[in-house]
Design an enzyme around this catalytic site. Structure first.
Site, PDB file in Angstrom:
ATOM      1  N   GLU A   1      -5.397   5.185   4.577  1.00  0.00           N
ATOM      2  CA  GLU A   1      -4.612   5.276   3.485  1.00  0.00           C
ATOM      3  C   GLU A   1      -4.268   3.703   2.980  1.00  0.00           C
ATOM      4  OE1 GLU A   1      -0.560   7.201   1.307  1.00  0.00           O
ATOM      5  OE2 GLU A   1      -0.580   6.852   3.464  1.00  0.00           O
TER       6      GLU A   1
ATOM      7  N   GLU B   1       3.732  14.122  -2.608  1.00  0.00           N
ATOM      8  CA  GLU B   1       4.606  13.052  -1.730  1.00  0.00           C
ATOM      9  C   GLU B   1       5.255  12.153  -2.547  1.00  0.00           C
ATOM     10  OE1 GLU B   1       3.312  10.385   1.950  1.00  0.00           O
ATOM     11  OE2 GLU B   1       2.548  10.062   0.226  1.00  0.00           O
TER      12      GLU B   1
END
Length: 268
Positions: free
Chosen positions: A153, A252
């Site tokens: 990520e 998220e």
């Protein structure tokens, strides 16, 4: 629960924080989620078996599926963002693999986010890069036993210390270079982090959507729910769909109000 043709999951490390952690799985189910995900929920890389049992029980009792889970990332609250690149913490990460695979076997989770780590002047950039690649390889081998995929990520510049992965291309450079022979590692496409770093989200979604294993959404600035900032999230989701992305899209984000009200962008 779905939105613009994508099934949504709830990240219970950021949503439903009005409740104790283990109660959030049932709260997500009550709100209509069948998929959930979480950051590493334990204080250590190798949690006591009783704590793992409580986690698995909460997930099963809620009737939801754990679709994604972070590896242990160090002291996240204290500012750490992963330990994969840290030569002095590889034993800790190796021990974490056993705990994570056990949870995967018991829950069916198949996606695992491995934060790269921040650069440290105690080692050369080359040594840290080599350490990270070796750690990613080990992680990929470990989760392959359950059919899992390791996610890498990019994070927002300026908010996460000297974290070296900022764009999709930063991750693709690793995947197409030193990890070219590893087929179960993928870019994690997070709209907040990429958008905050100036990445063209719809164009990047169109470019990589067919090969992505996981997507997370939050707006920017602020990391709130879609519509609270200025990112083209709807256009990005449409581009992902058109490109062939078929995985879940994880919520998220940090709700700007209570969690239930913050989900009005899905079902006004």
């Amino acid at each position: 629960m779905d939105y613009r043709g994508h099934e949504l999951s709830a990240n219970v490390s950021m949503l439903f924080t009005e409740l104790p952690y283990l109660d959030r799985y049932a709260a997500a189910a009550r709100r209509g989620f069948t998929q959930v995900e979480s950051w590493w929920p334990f204080a250590t890389a190798t949690p006591p078996p009783a704590e793992v049992d409580l986690l698995v029980t909460a997930i099963e009792a809620a009737g939801v599926s754990l679709s994604a889970l972070n590896f242990f990332g160090g002291d996240i609250a204290g500012g750490e963002r992963g330990i994969a690149s840290r030569p002095d913490r590889q034993d800790e990460l190796a021990a974490n693999l056993d705990a994570l695979v056990e949870i995967a076997e018991r829950t069916g989770c198949r996606l695992f986010n491995l934060l790269y780590g921040q650069l440290d002047d105690a080692w050369s950039p080359e040594e840290q890069a080599e350490t990270a690649v070796a750690a990613i390889r080990s992680a990929a081998e470990a989760v392959a036993s359950v059919g899992g995929t390791v996610l890498l990520e990019p994070l927002t510049e300026g908010l996460n210390g000297r974290y070296p992965l900022l764009t999709a291309d930063d991750v693709l450079e690793i995947l197409d270079g030193s990890l070219k022979d590893v087929d179960n590692v993928s870019l994690l496409f997070d709209t907040f982090h990429l958008g905050s770093n100036g990445v063209d989200l719809p164009a990047t979604a169109a470019r990589f959507g067919a090969n992505l294993a996981h997507v997370q959404i939050a707006d920017s600035p602020g990391r709130g729910e879609p519509g609270s900032g200025a990112l083209p999230i709807d256009e990005t989701l449409d581009a992902l769909k058109a490109a062939g992305y078929s995985g879940v899209v994880a919520c998220e984000y940090k709700p700007t109000t209570d969690t239930t009200s913050s989900l009005n962008w899905v079902t006004p």
